[in-house]
Design a protein around this motif. Sequence first.
Motif, PDB file in Angstrom:
ATOM      1  N   SER A  38      -1.445  -1.390   6.473  1.00  0.00           N
ATOM      2  CA  SER A  38      -0.031  -1.117   6.155  1.00  0.00           C
ATOM      3  C   SER A  38       0.905  -1.683   7.218  1.00  0.00           C
ATOM      4  O   SER A  38       2.037  -2.061   6.910  1.00  0.00           O
ATOM      5  CB  SER A  38       0.209   0.381   5.967  1.00  0.00           C
ATOM      6  N   ARG A  43       5.181  -5.813   9.296  1.00  0.00           N
ATOM      7  CA  ARG A  43       5.271  -7.074  10.054  1.00  0.00           C
ATOM      8  C   ARG A  43       5.753  -8.210   9.149  1.00  0.00           C
ATOM      9  O   ARG A  43       6.599  -9.019   9.529  1.00  0.00           O
ATOM     10  CB  ARG A  43       3.902  -7.434  10.648  1.00  0.00           C
ATOM     11  N   ARG A 112      10.939   2.410   3.894  1.00  0.00           N
ATOM     12  CA  ARG A 112       9.643   3.094   3.785  1.00  0.00           C
ATOM     13  C   ARG A 112       9.394   3.535   2.345  1.00  0.00           C
ATOM     14  O   ARG A 112       8.308   3.372   1.816  1.00  0.00           O
ATOM     15  CB  ARG A 112       9.574   4.289   4.736  1.00  0.00           C
ATOM     16  N   ARG A 133       0.190   4.476  10.151  1.00  0.00           N
ATOM     17  CA  ARG A 133       0.776   5.540  10.952  1.00  0.00           C
ATOM     18  C   ARG A 133       0.952   6.810  10.128  1.00  0.00           C
ATOM     19  O   ARG A 133       0.913   7.907  10.641  1.00  0.00           O
ATOM     20  CB  ARG A 133       2.172   5.120  11.452  1.00  0.00           C
ATOM     21  N   ASP A 134       1.197   6.616   8.831  1.00  0.00           N
ATOM     22  CA  ASP A 134       1.518   7.755   7.961  1.00  0.00           C
ATOM     23  C   ASP A 134       0.655   7.763   6.717  1.00  0.00           C
ATOM     24  O   ASP A 134       1.050   8.266   5.675  1.00  0.00           O
ATOM     25  CB  ASP A 134       2.996   7.682   7.554  1.00  0.00           C
ATOM     26  N   ARG A 183       7.366   1.333  21.792  1.00  0.00           N
ATOM     27  CA  ARG A 183       7.024   1.425  20.371  1.00  0.00           C
ATOM     28  C   ARG A 183       6.500   2.821  20.026  1.00  0.00           C
ATOM     29  O   ARG A 183       6.832   3.377  18.990  1.00  0.00           O
ATOM     30  CB  ARG A 183       6.007   0.352  20.004  1.00  0.00           C
ATOM     31  N   ARG A 190      11.013   8.776  15.133  1.00  0.00           N
ATOM     32  CA  ARG A 190      11.868   8.456  13.989  1.00  0.00           C
ATOM     33  C   ARG A 190      11.869   9.646  13.042  1.00  0.00           C
ATOM     34  O   ARG A 190      10.926  10.452  13.019  1.00  0.00           O
ATOM     35  CB  ARG A 190      11.384   7.179  13.303  1.00  0.00           C
TER      36      ARG A 190
HETATM   37  O1   DC Z   1      -0.218  -1.169  13.130  1.00  0.00           O
HETATM   38  P1   DC Z   1       0.749  -2.259  13.524  1.00  0.00           P
HETATM   39  O2   DC Z   1       0.860  -2.447  15.023  1.00  0.00           O
HETATM   40  O3   DC Z   1       0.466  -3.542  12.814  1.00  0.00           O
HETATM   41  O4   DC Z   1       2.191  -1.750  13.017  1.00  0.00           O
HETATM   42  C1   DC Z   1       3.380  -2.450  13.316  1.00  0.00           C
HETATM   43  C2   DC Z   1       4.571  -1.508  13.261  1.00  0.00           C
HETATM   44  O5   DC Z   1       4.770  -1.060  11.921  1.00  0.00           O
HETATM   45  C3   DC Z   1       4.438  -0.247  14.105  1.00  0.00           C
HETATM   46  O6   DC Z   1       5.206  -0.314  15.278  1.00  0.00           O
HETATM   47  C4   DC Z   1       4.971   0.861  13.255  1.00  0.00           C
HETATM   48  C5   DC Z   1       5.078   0.316  11.880  1.00  0.00           C
HETATM   49  N1   DC Z   1       4.200   0.992  10.919  1.00  0.00           N
HETATM   50  C6   DC Z   1       4.669   2.125  10.318  1.00  0.00           C
HETATM   51  O7   DC Z   1       5.753   2.587  10.635  1.00  0.00           O
HETATM   52  N2   DC Z   1       3.929   2.746   9.346  1.00  0.00           N
HETATM   53  C7   DC Z   1       2.727   2.274   9.020  1.00  0.00           C
HETATM   54  N3   DC Z   1       2.029   2.885   8.068  1.00  0.00           N
HETATM   55  C8   DC Z   1       2.210   1.121   9.655  1.00  0.00           C
HETATM   56  C9   DC Z   1       2.978   0.500  10.614  1.00  0.00           C
END
Ligand code: DC
Length: 228
Positions: A38, A43, A112, A133-134, A183, A190
């Motif tokens: 995700s 990105r 989102r 992340r979520d 980050r 957030r």
């Molecule tokens: O996992 P990554 O480093 O490729 O993610 C890049 C950015 O995307 C990270 O700083 C937060 C965001 N992200 C997010 O908010 N929710 C997700 N499910 C995946 C990534």
Amino acid sequence: MPTDKSIPVITIDGPSGSGKGTISRMLAQELGYHFLDSGALYRLLALAAERRGIALDDEAALVVLSRELDIRFPAASDSEQVLLEGVDVNNEIRTEAAGAGASRVAVLPQVRTALLARQRNFRQEPGLVADGRDMGTVVFPDAGAKIFLTASAEERARRRYNQLKEKEMNLVFEDVLADIEARDERDANRTVAPLRPAADAALVDTSELDIPATIECVRYLLKNHLNR
Ligand code: DC
């Protein structure tokens, strides 16, 4: 197309550098499941926005872009190709700058929401490993198996630095660490879908574990403690 809730999902969430990308990919391959990266979606959105001259805080324009974006992940989970409008941009989206851009667009609630359906469409037979992340808290709250991988900021910065230094010649460790801390702060604070483990997630601290030890631990959890 509504997704079938009976299709198993394993969610692997955590901060960048926790090892979740490598672990998720290996697990998907091992189980023959689909794989959702995700973070790559955020990105890609940031990259596409920059290419089109859209500001990374222009929520309305980013929502439109995230709906119409032509993104494809070739099916094989061992391929790292990520196609934006048919062109592989995997190298471009893996830079620190692209990560920082992703983290900025990821704070926007409507962006989102616009990406939710896209992510849920990855839930296909025979199953899905979802990395992010979520994944366990927002995108697949009904997943049978939820894992949250973490590691100290220093250890994650060290891993990131080793990963990136071949591609980015002028990379400085302290900058990578500062970037990771900034980050983390943005992702954890957030208002929408902050980075936190789901209440029913198994927590694994990988600070002292290498990849084989981490995958071993994840396999153990899946076999003995989590329902796939
Ligand atoms: O996992 P990554 O480093 O490729 O993610 C890049 C950015 O995307 C990270 O700083 C937060 C965001 N992200 C997010 O908010 N929710 C997700 N499910 C995946 C990534």
